[in-house]
Design an enzyme around this catalytic site. Structure first.
Site, PDB file in Angstrom:
ATOM      1  N   GLU A  99       0.769  -1.210   0.063  1.00  0.00           N
ATOM      2  CA  GLU A  99       0.083  -0.071  -0.030  1.00  0.00           C
ATOM      3  C   GLU A  99       1.001   1.234  -0.126  1.00  0.00           C
ATOM      4  O   GLU A  99       0.417   2.153  -0.725  1.00  0.00           O
ATOM      5  CB  GLU A  99      -0.825  -0.014   1.069  1.00  0.00           C
ATOM      6  CG  GLU A  99      -2.126  -0.781   1.188  1.00  0.00           C
ATOM      7  CD  GLU A  99      -2.607  -1.517   2.129  1.00  0.00           C
ATOM      8  OE1 GLU A  99      -2.349  -1.244   3.444  1.00  0.00           O
ATOM      9  OE2 GLU A  99      -3.171  -2.624   2.069  1.00  0.00           O
ATOM     10  N   GLU A 167       3.754 -11.015   0.470  1.00  0.00           N
ATOM     11  CA  GLU A 167       2.211 -10.654   0.499  1.00  0.00           C
ATOM     12  C   GLU A 167       2.038 -10.311  -0.922  1.00  0.00           C
ATOM     13  O   GLU A 167       2.279  -9.211  -1.820  1.00  0.00           O
ATOM     14  CB  GLU A 167       1.943  -9.237   1.208  1.00  0.00           C
ATOM     15  CG  GLU A 167       2.347  -9.441   2.604  1.00  0.00           C
ATOM     16  CD  GLU A 167       1.523  -8.447   3.512  1.00  0.00           C
ATOM     17  OE1 GLU A 167       0.541  -8.754   4.433  1.00  0.00           O
ATOM     18  OE2 GLU A 167       1.651  -7.091   3.298  1.00  0.00           O
ATOM     19  N   GLY A 173      -6.520  -8.007   1.321  1.00  0.00           N
ATOM     20  CA  GLY A 173      -7.839  -7.144   1.565  1.00  0.00           C
ATOM     21  C   GLY A 173      -8.939  -7.738   0.630  1.00  0.00           C
ATOM     22  O   GLY A 173      -9.888  -7.013   0.696  1.00  0.00           O
ATOM     23  N   SER A 213      -5.139 -11.620   3.273  1.00  0.00           N
ATOM     24  CA  SER A 213      -6.476 -12.356   3.262  1.00  0.00           C
ATOM     25  C   SER A 213      -6.381 -13.671   4.168  1.00  0.00           C
ATOM     26  O   SER A 213      -6.896 -14.503   4.272  1.00  0.00           O
ATOM     27  CB  SER A 213      -7.164 -12.859   2.135  1.00  0.00           C
ATOM     28  OG  SER A 213      -7.535 -11.519   1.519  1.00  0.00           O
TER      29      SER A 213
HETATM   30  P1  PGA Z   1      -5.271  -8.587   4.907  1.00  0.00           P
HETATM   31  O1  PGA Z   1      -3.965  -7.661   4.910  1.00  0.00           O
HETATM   32  O2  PGA Z   1      -4.916  -9.585   5.928  1.00  0.00           O
HETATM   33  O3  PGA Z   1      -6.357  -7.571   5.064  1.00  0.00           O
HETATM   34  O4  PGA Z   1      -5.435  -9.055   3.496  1.00  0.00           O
HETATM   35  C1  PGA Z   1      -2.591  -8.102   4.900  1.00  0.00           C
HETATM   36  C2  PGA Z   1      -1.504  -7.022   4.840  1.00  0.00           C
HETATM   37  O5  PGA Z   1      -1.563  -6.053   4.113  1.00  0.00           O
HETATM   38  O6  PGA Z   1      -0.642  -6.929   5.686  1.00  0.00           O
END
Ligand code: PGA
Length: 255
Positions: A99, A167, A173, A213
């Site tokens: 992000e 990730e 998400g 997730s």
């Molecule tokens: P999430 O996020 O578990 O909501 O998919 C993981 C992260 O971005 O660390």
């Protein structure tokens, strides 16, 4: 089975007000009743670090922060240095989250500098890497992960002061997840890269987390994969019951 003690870290992202500290208290109560065989960390927003430190004092739950500026201090309005986060109680800092890479155009070089800043402040750097959906579709997953790993891990890295979080961007998400086989392949690749970079002994001891997730319902599927040494959890870390549901995987499978 695995020599590395796992770590499950919760990344609250831009979520949480003072009232959310109640979730930490609930988590501690639950852990007191039913302890788990894993290291645990919570990374709330910086505004809550000092308060969270009070709640977590003396507990088995470590405190981490999200992101830092590479420099120790200076004219950088709105930014926080690793030293400030350490001063507020953080033991680790998440750097290079997808992000941040997407929203703020963070490059591997900047992530590298931020990880080095965490080390300068005596903290662990949780370095995030992972491919986008288009990159996976194009068969570039290992290229991308290899490039991010090589570029984002600073010269100061050692087994004791870095954690790698794999990730896949498309799994964050979204409720979508890679197969356990796919996760195993990427984690094996990261392990090989770490051994090459840090040497056999150090490279073997770095914790490599899966993130994207992770929920109570699927945690055991991922946490049982070879070279998966824990999880970085976003959404499911916000509620104590969900987060404990993930942590309890270690009670159930490793007890
Ligand atoms: P999430 O996020 O578990 O909501 O998919 C993981 C992260 O971005 O660390």
């Amino acid at each position: 089975m695995k020599g590395i003690r796992p770590l499950v870290a919760g990344n609250w992202k831009m979520n949480g007000l003072g009232a959310s500290l109640g979730e930490l208290s609930s988590l501690l109560e639950r852990l007191n009743r039913d302890p788990v065989a894993t290291d645990i960390m919570v990374c709330p927003p910086a505004t809550l670090l000092s308060l969270a430190r009070e709640v977590l004092m003396g507990s088995a739950v470590a405190l981490g922060a999200q992101d830092c500026h590479p420099l120790p201090s200076g004219a950088h309005t709105g930014d926080l240095s690793a030293e400030m986060l350490a001063d507020a109680g953080a033991e680790a800092i998440i750097v290079g989250h997808s992000e941040r890479r997407a929203d703020h155009g963070e490059t591997d070089a900047l992530v590298n500098a931020k990880a080095a800043a965490a080390h300068r402040a005596g903290l662990t750097a949780i370095i995030c890497i992972g491919e986008t959906e288009a990159e996976r579709r194009g068969g570039a997953t290992l290229d991308v992960v290899g490039r991010q790993l090589a570029g984002s891990v600073p010269p100061s890295a050692a087994a004791a002061n870095i954690v790698i979080a794999y990730e896949p961007v498309w799994a964050i998400g979204t409720g979508l997840t890679p197969s356990a086989d796919d996760v195993g392949q990427v984690h094996g690749f990261i392990r090989a890269g770490l051994k090459q970079r840090l040497g056999e002994a150090e490279g073997s001891d770095v914790r490599i987390l899966y993130g994207g997730s992770v929920k109570p319902a699927n945690a055991s599927e991922f946490l049982s994969v070879a070279e998966v040494n824990g999880a970085l959890v976003g959404g499911a870390s916000l509620k104590a019951s969900d987060f404990y549901g993930i942590l309890s995987t270690y009670a159930e499978t490793n007890a």
